[in-house]
Design an enzyme around this catalytic site. Structure first.
Site, PDB file in Angstrom:
ATOM      1  N   GLY A   1       0.797  -1.231   0.000  1.00  0.00           N
ATOM      2  CA  GLY A   1       0.000   0.000   0.000  1.00  0.00           C
ATOM      3  C   GLY A   1       0.823   1.271   0.000  1.00  0.00           C
TER       4      GLY A   1
ATOM      5  CD  GLU B   1       3.139   2.838  -4.901  1.00  0.00           C
ATOM      6  OE1 GLU B   1       2.984   1.653  -4.557  1.00  0.00           O
ATOM      7  OE2 GLU B   1       4.223   3.429  -4.811  1.00  0.00           O
TER       8      GLU B   1
ATOM      9  CD1 TRP C   1       6.000  -2.965  -1.485  1.00  0.00           C
ATOM     10  CD2 TRP C   1       5.923  -4.734  -2.850  1.00  0.00           C
ATOM     11  NE1 TRP C   1       6.794  -2.701  -2.575  1.00  0.00           N
ATOM     12  CE2 TRP C   1       6.763  -3.761  -3.427  1.00  0.00           C
ATOM     13  CE3 TRP C   1       5.719  -5.928  -3.541  1.00  0.00           C
ATOM     14  CZ2 TRP C   1       7.411  -3.951  -4.652  1.00  0.00           C
ATOM     15  CZ3 TRP C   1       6.351  -6.129  -4.753  1.00  0.00           C
ATOM     16  CH2 TRP C   1       7.181  -5.138  -5.299  1.00  0.00           C
TER      17      TRP C   1
ATOM     18  CG  ASN D   1       6.999   4.054  -2.450  1.00  0.00           C
ATOM     19  OD1 ASN D   1       6.556   2.925  -2.639  1.00  0.00           O
ATOM     20  ND2 ASN D   1       6.201   5.086  -2.217  1.00  0.00           N
TER      21      ASN D   1
ATOM     22  CG  ASP E   1       7.816   3.629  -6.542  1.00  0.00           C
ATOM     23  OD1 ASP E   1       7.949   3.269  -5.354  1.00  0.00           O
ATOM     24  OD2 ASP E   1       7.144   3.009  -7.369  1.00  0.00           O
TER      25      ASP E   1
HETATM   26 CA   LIG Z   1       6.188   1.763  -4.683  1.00  0.00          CA
END
Ligand SMILES: [Ca+2]
Ligand SMILES: [Ca+2]
Length: 582
Positions: free
Chosen positions: A198, A200, A259, A277, A319
């Site tokens: 998640g 982003e 993730w 990121n 990113d």
């Molecule tokens: Ca990312």
């Protein structure tokens, strides 16, 4: 007894296996110590990565570089339905059954000899799930009578592996805030260890350990400084130091999603988790290094306490994430036997660290081009940043200066796991050469909404390829061989003592290469793009190979000009199993 007998056949760690597996293990299923022994037990594939180090190396050599050209399919099994999209899973094999997860949070059990479906479980997903990068799942974990997997609405589900019936089902985070889950769980000391997705959406990356029998939380470690960890329901110390590398309240929505899940080293009792990121992508909105985003963390498996960290991209503005797997391996460096670990980062550099303390020992470029940094300083551990490589700050409502950046944010290497051969001493990295135009825009955090503050277009940088499977010598940083592929590589790698390296291509092939030279020895067209991770095991005295086929993942969704070039690849959802003819 069959499973243990295969240890003898393979001649691998037979004594250890007999000690590790109690008499009732065959009845109830694999124990935590069986899982630690997975790399040596050739008759099964019990865990993601084939053992806690996840080297994806098999000691089997019945199938080898002399005979792989004769490899043929045994069967193919369809995941069926209208739900296709990316099939990024790695199969598990135990006691005559192949278990594989599918897109849209599904789990299947197939007969390992016939391909007949035993059962299927489909998680009921709410309408509002927010997976950033396709509805994928990367695999399950086995323990005792249970098989456990994560779902796109950020839950963990344990099923009875004989029947597919639910044993427990736990929410790990709130999908309405943007959390999801796609990684294969890792089982250590009767705990199921998972990360979250998640990044982003401005979530907070965390690692959770749960009791494997009940699903109850044992400990949680948020990875952004300022947040508190827990152990057995009590506070267990703050992560980092509040506001040391984040200004104001930005740490509250700082990203760092874990993730991809983690690896584990029984020798040091450390879990190694990559963190994603920082949020938002627009780095001008969050001055500082933004710890512990875009890092590798070593976490004590018993307490969830961070023992060391190494940040690959401080103040990430592209990113580049940094979530890539950290693979423990032992080798002699500078004349000394050492406990090492390696990571091929999305930012295009391959890092070798002392896995006991996080000290940087080597950093080597493994892609064609890195526009953002000109090498890594081995003394400070920091990148030599190229100032013009960072996208500019927005001016009021105007977007900032556009820069061309390579690698693209999809990375020199993305999620797809590399393999390490204990025979050749080489890492086999599924990499990509591509760039992007990237720019920053104003953005404010809004719960459950994308939190990027950036725009991008991905572009090829070479005429003849995007994908490149590269054999990296971790001691020297030399690329020993490379195989170039027209489409971006997006599947995992397997290597074996039979001098073989396997990986799939979006063009639909599963391919086998000579591990020493990179010569392509065999390929098979599976009917859709291969973005899963192949495995091998021994069954009834023969060596088998299995892989998922089914094109999808982040490339068709976010790949810009690259995605357009490969838009005609057919979707699918098929488990393929191979062996040599008798
Ligand atoms: Ca990312
Ligand atoms: Ca095994």
């Amino acid at each position: 007894m069959k499973r243990r007998f295969s240890h003898f056949l393979a001649g691998l760690a037979a004594a250890t296996a007999l000690v590790a597996a109690p008499a009732q293990a065959d009845h109830h299923g694999p124990t935590s110590s069986d899982l630690m022994n997975d790399a040596a037990s050739a008759g099964d594939v019990l865990s993601y990565g084939m053992g806690p180090w996840q080297q994806r190396f098999s000691g089997l050599d019945a199938l080898n570089s002399d005979n792989v050209s004769k490899l043929v399919p045994v069967f193919a099994a369809s995941l069926g339905g209208e739900k296709q999209r990316g099939q990024e899973a790695q199969p598990l094999v135990y006691d005559g059954t192949i278990y594989v997860t599918g897109s849209y949070s599904r789990l299947f059990a197939f007969d390992a000899r016939t391909g007949e479906k035993k059962w299927e479980y489909t998680a009921r997903l709410p309408d509002g799930i927010m997976p950033c990068c396709d509805v994928v799942n990367r695999g399950a974990a086995i323990h005792g009578e249970k098989i456990i997997f994560a779902t796109l609405d950020a839950r963990l589900i344990a099923l009875n592996r004989e029947t597919g019936k639910v044993i427990w089902n736990k929410k790990t985070a709130d999908y309405q805030e943007g959390y999801s889950a796609t990684a294969a769980p890792l089982i250590v000391k009767d705990m199921v260890i998972t990360g979250n997705s998640g990044g982003e959406f401005g979530v907070v990356g965390a690692v959770q350990a749960r009791n494997v029998d009940t699903g109850e939380l044992v400990w949680e470690r948020p990875v952004i400084e300022g947040h508190m960890g827990t152990l057995n329901g009590a506070p267990n110390g703050m992560t980092g130091k509040l506001n040391a590398t984040w200004e104001g309240d930005l740490w509250k929505t700082g990203g760092g999603a874990t993730w991809l899940g983690g690896t584990y080293d029984p020798g040091t009792n450390l879990l190694y988790f990559g963190t994603g990121n920082p949020a938002p992508w627009n780095s001008h909105l969050r001055p500082g290094d933004n710890l512990y985003t875009s890092s590798t963390l070593a976490i004590d498996a018993d307490t969830g306490v961070i023992k060391w960290h190494y940040q690959t991209t401080p103040h990430d503005g592209w990113d580049f994430d940094g979530v890539n797997e950290f693979i423990p391996f032992d080798a002699t460096m500078n004349g000394k036997p050492m406990k090492l670990g390696a990571k091929a980062d999305r930012n295009g550099y391959f890092y070798v660290l002392d896995r006991t303390n996080g000290k940087l020992l080597g950093a080597h470029k493994f892609v064609m081009q890195t526009t953002w940094a000109d090498g890594i300083n081995l003394k400070t551990g920091r990148p030599n940043y190229i100032g013009e490589g960072r996208p500019g700050a927005p001016n009021g409502a105007e977007k900032g200066k556009v820069v061309f950046s390579s690698p693209s944010f999809l990375g020199g290497k993305n999620w797809m796991p590399m393999a390490y051969s204990q025979d050749t001493g080489l890492f086999y990295i599924p990499s990509n050469d591509w760039g992007m135009d990237i720019w920053n825009e104003p953005i404010a955090y809004k719960k459950g909404a994308a939190y990027l503050g950036a725009g991008f277009t991905i572009k090829p940088i070479a005429d003849d390829h995007i994908g490149a499977l590269r054999a990296m010598d971790p001691k020297t940083g030399k690329i020993v061989w490379e195989y170039k592929n027209a489409a971006p590589l997006w599947g995992g790698v397997l290597t074996t003592k039979g001098n073989l390296v396997f990986t799939g291509t979006p063009e639909g092939y599963l391919k086998a290469f000579d591990a020493k030279t990179g010569t392509e020895l065999w390929k098979f067209q599976t009917g859709s793009g291969v973005v899963g991770s192949p495995v091998t095991w021994e069954q009834d005295g023969e060596q088998y190979v299995a892989v998922m086929s089914g094109w999808g993942g982040a490339v068709p969704l976010w790949g810009g000009e690259v995605a357009k070039t490969f838009k005609d690849i057919s979707q699918g959802g098929m488990l393929w199993v191979f062996k040599l003819p008798k």
